[in-house]
Scaffold this motif. Structure first.
Motif, PDB file in Angstrom:
ATOM      1  N   GLU A  92       4.204   3.998  -2.140  1.00 29.87           N
ATOM      2  CA  GLU A  92       3.465   5.262  -2.217  1.00 29.87           C
ATOM      3  C   GLU A  92       4.109   6.203  -3.236  1.00 29.87           C
ATOM      4  O   GLU A  92       3.425   6.995  -3.889  1.00 29.87           O
TER       5      GLU A  92
ATOM      6  N   ASP B 244      -8.656  15.972  -4.703  1.00 25.33           N
ATOM      7  CA  ASP B 244      -8.267  15.049  -3.637  1.00 25.33           C
ATOM      8  C   ASP B 244      -7.060  15.599  -2.874  1.00 25.33           C
ATOM      9  O   ASP B 244      -6.035  15.940  -3.469  1.00 25.33           O
TER      10      ASP B 244
ATOM     11  N   ARG C  25      -4.782  14.359  -0.877  1.00 22.66           N
ATOM     12  CA  ARG C  25      -3.491  13.658  -0.939  1.00 22.66           C
ATOM     13  C   ARG C  25      -2.721  14.005  -2.209  1.00 22.66           C
ATOM     14  O   ARG C  25      -1.522  14.257  -2.176  1.00 22.66           O
TER      15      ARG C  25
ATOM     16  N   LYS D 257      -7.679  -0.048   4.842  1.00 25.61           N
ATOM     17  CA  LYS D 257      -7.983   0.460   6.195  1.00 25.61           C
ATOM     18  C   LYS D 257      -8.448  -0.671   7.103  1.00 25.61           C
ATOM     19  O   LYS D 257      -8.082  -0.739   8.276  1.00 25.61           O
TER      20      LYS D 257
ATOM     21  N   GLU E 225      -6.722  -2.112  -3.843  1.00 26.19           N
ATOM     22  CA  GLU E 225      -7.723  -1.492  -4.707  1.00 26.19           C
ATOM     23  C   GLU E 225      -7.173  -0.189  -5.283  1.00 26.19           C
ATOM     24  O   GLU E 225      -6.341   0.467  -4.671  1.00 26.19           O
TER      25      GLU E 225
ATOM     26  N   GLN F 121       0.790  -1.227   0.000  1.00 19.72           N
ATOM     27  CA  GLN F 121       0.000   0.000   0.000  1.00 19.72           C
ATOM     28  C   GLN F 121       0.827   1.285   0.000  1.00 19.72           C
ATOM     29  O   GLN F 121       0.446   2.242  -0.651  1.00 19.72           O
TER      30      GLN F 121
ATOM     31  N   SER G  16      -7.688   3.609  -5.876  1.00 15.38           N
ATOM     32  CA  SER G  16      -8.485   4.638  -5.205  1.00 15.38           C
ATOM     33  C   SER G  16      -9.316   5.414  -6.227  1.00 15.38           C
ATOM     34  O   SER G  16      -9.027   5.401  -7.434  1.00 15.38           O
TER      35      SER G  16
ATOM     36  N   GLU H 291      -7.389   7.938  -8.397  1.00 17.73           N
ATOM     37  CA  GLU H 291      -6.598   7.224  -9.404  1.00 17.73           C
ATOM     38  C   GLU H 291      -7.483   6.718 -10.532  1.00 17.73           C
ATOM     39  O   GLU H 291      -7.136   6.830 -11.715  1.00 17.73           O
ATOM     40  N   LYS H 292      -8.650   6.172 -10.170  1.00 22.96           N
ATOM     41  CA  LYS H 292      -9.600   5.686 -11.182  1.00 22.96           C
ATOM     42  C   LYS H 292     -10.047   6.822 -12.093  1.00 22.96           C
ATOM     43  O   LYS H 292     -10.178   6.650 -13.308  1.00 22.96           O
TER      44      LYS H 292
ATOM     45  N   ARG I 149      -4.879   3.777   1.196  1.00 26.49           N
ATOM     46  CA  ARG I 149      -5.598   4.500   0.146  1.00 26.49           C
ATOM     47  C   ARG I 149      -7.054   4.068   0.004  1.00 26.49           C
ATOM     48  O   ARG I 149      -7.860   4.797  -0.550  1.00 26.49           O
ATOM     49  N   THR I 150      -7.389   2.870   0.456  1.00 22.78           N
ATOM     50  CA  THR I 150      -8.717   2.319   0.203  1.00 22.78           C
ATOM     51  C   THR I 150      -9.340   1.774   1.483  1.00 22.78           C
ATOM     52  O   THR I 150      -8.655   1.566   2.486  1.00 22.78           O
ATOM     53  N   ASP I 151     -10.664   1.533   1.437  1.00 23.00           N
ATOM     54  CA  ASP I 151     -11.371   0.972   2.598  1.00 23.00           C
ATOM     55  C   ASP I 151     -10.850  -0.420   2.937  1.00 23.00           C
ATOM     56  O   ASP I 151     -10.779  -0.798   4.114  1.00 23.00           O
TER      57      ASP I 151
END
Length: 498
Positions: free
Chosen positions: A399, A476, A478, A206, A437, A197, A439, A442-443, A201-203
């Motif tokens: 990252e 976003d 970040r 987390k 995943e 990761q 984010s 990014e998508k 970045r994603t659920d």
């Protein structure tokens, strides 16, 4: 078949002190017998080749063709290789806790085999104290098993035999071994998540991190049962906070980890990783991220003592770190001033590369790429982007490598490489999916780039760019802390309108 270079590499790795000791050691061992001195001849010849950096076995065979040992060169090389390792073992044995511990255990076994039970029993106290000091719990459990045997023999005659205390002690040591193993497994799990990761970045990521944080090994500071387990605890917490971008806590924990190694050096002696220097590296890294130059300067002096680095190189490194923090915090909007700082750091790295952390070099490449992209110097941005994507440690800093892959798409779009982008988008998506995943920001970027490269109509391309500029997701936090995509897109639209 190509001759093995293991012996060449081993000799090349030796320090002056180690080479001098080997010559003394091999001379004393041989008693100046001709057969034994042949190994020293071979050692000296390979040492000369080390200065050139190239191993040439043909030259060795040619030089010693009149000597019998050259007919069995493979055997001779193997013997010399093991002889060097034995000399290194002896060279470091006096200061090696592993050697001291192993020697104590071996002495006890020898006394037992000789039937010298009184000496054997008396020796356990000092041996066990040493093993406890160095936290060698595996050897302690082996010792207890042996000690129980002699206690049983000694006390049976008096009908006083009760060795439950030895079983209790063995259980205590086994618990400490298991506790350390549990922390090692947990640390490996966190490392895996970090490699995948970089930042959370994603659920899904987390959720994984929260599961780790709920583990009793992490949530309870009293859970570590040894100093080495406590060091694993601190390192685990450091990595967790880094994943959450909480660098202030990372710095506090790194200082605690360093203090642990200073206060209890025996527990970390002979460790494969130098925990003290690793802790210092992290303190310097996090103090720079926090712009805490007072802390940085304080621990840089301590690092110089640990590494014995030259003072001028330390000054250069410190200056470059200040300049990089200046760039990262966007303290100037003047392109000429920023470029000057970039070229200063670039020149320092080229001249003193070994003095810089690899992490620092990777971060510098990243920020140089960002600024050149902002200055609309896409070709220069691409040079630094390629340095990141081809860097040996990119997989440990996902990252940075993930973001570099994303910005690589924007750079090639700016350069007009639409055909190349078809393949780059696929590989970037694949790399992002490998780390979890993709984010939503990014998508979104990838979604619009796919549409933009398929657009053959100038007006449609402009329409897509304007629509992309208005997407809330490109704001976003970040990504925009690093690069103002909206501003870059506006400038690109103006270029398209000309």
């Amino acid at each position: 078949m190509k001759p093995t270079e293991d012996l060449f590499e081993l000799i090349n790795s030796l320090t002056k002190s180690e080479k001098r000791y080997f010559r003394i050691y091999s001379t004393l061992l041989s008693g100046k017998r001709k057969q034994e001195m042949n190994y020293l001849k071979l050692f000296n010849e390979i040492e000369k080749q080390c200065k050139t950096g190239i191993y040439d076995e043909k030259k060795i065979k040619e030089k010693f063709k009149g000597n019998n040992f050259i007919k069995q060169l493979t055997f001779t090389k193997n013997y010399l290789y093991n002889l060097i390792l034995k000399s290194l073992f002896n060279f470091y044995s006096d200061n090696s806790p592993d050697f001291i511990s192993a020697l104590g255990v071996f002495k006890q076994r020898l006394l037992y085999k000789k039937g010298l039970y009184n000496q054997y029993f008396r020796g356990f106290k000092s041996v066990n104290l040493n093993l406890e000091k160095y936290e060698r719990y595996g050897q302690l459990t082996d010792n207890l098993k042996m000690e129980r045997v002699i206690v049983k023999i000694k006390r049976r005659k008096k009908n006083l035999f009760d060795n439950s205390v030895y079983y209790d002690k063995e259980k205590e040591y086994i618990n400490k071994i298991e506790n350390l193993t549990d922390y090692s497994k947990l640390l490996n799990k966190i490392y895996t998540l970090q490699r995948e990761q970089g930042l959370i970045r994603t659920d899904k990521s987390k959720k994984k991190l929260n599961e780790i944080k709920r583990d009793n090994l992490i949530s309870n500071e009293n859970e570590p049962k040894s100093k080495r387990a406590l060091e694993y605890y601190y390192l685990s917490k450091i990595l967790i906070n880094e994943l959450e971008n909480n660098f202030e806590e990372c710095l506090k924990l790194s200082i605690k980890r360093l203090e642990l190694t200073i206060n209890f050096p025996d527990a970390f002696a002979d460790s494969i990783i130098n925990v003290k220097s690793d802790s210092l590296d992290l303190i310097l890294k996090y103090s720079l991220i926090k712009n805490d130059f007072e802390t940085y300067n304080k621990y840089l002096k301590l690092q110089s003592e640990v590494y014995g680095s030259k003072i001028n190189e330390a000054k250069i490194f410190f200056e470059c770190n200040k300049e990089l923090e200046y760039l990262k915090n966007r303290k100037s909007e003047e392109p000429a001033e920023i470029k000057e700082k970039i070229m200063f750091i670039k020149g320092a790295i080229e001249k003193h590369e070994k003095s810089f952390f690899k992490d620092f070099i990777l971060e510098f490449y990243f920020w140089a790429m960002i600024y050149f992209l902002e200055f609309d110097e896409a070709e220069n941005a691409l040079k630094f982007c390629n340095l990141i994507l081809n860097n040996e440690i990119k997989n440990s800093r996902t990252e940075i490598s993930n973001l570099a892959g994303l910005f690589n798409l924007l750079i090639h779009y700016r350069l007009g490489n639409k055909n190349l982008l078809i393949y780059l988008i696929k590989s970037t998506e694949y790399n992002l999916k490998k780390t979890g995943e993709i984010s939503i920001p990014e998508k979104t970027i990838i979604f619009y780039l796919k549409k933009l490269i398929k657009s053959r109509n100038h007006q449609r391309e402009l329409m897509l760019l304007k629509k992309f500029k208005e997407e809330e997701i490109i704001l976003d936090k970040r990504i925009n802390q690093i690069f103002d995509i909206k501003k870059w897109t506006e400038r690109f639209i103006l270029l398209k309108l000309k």
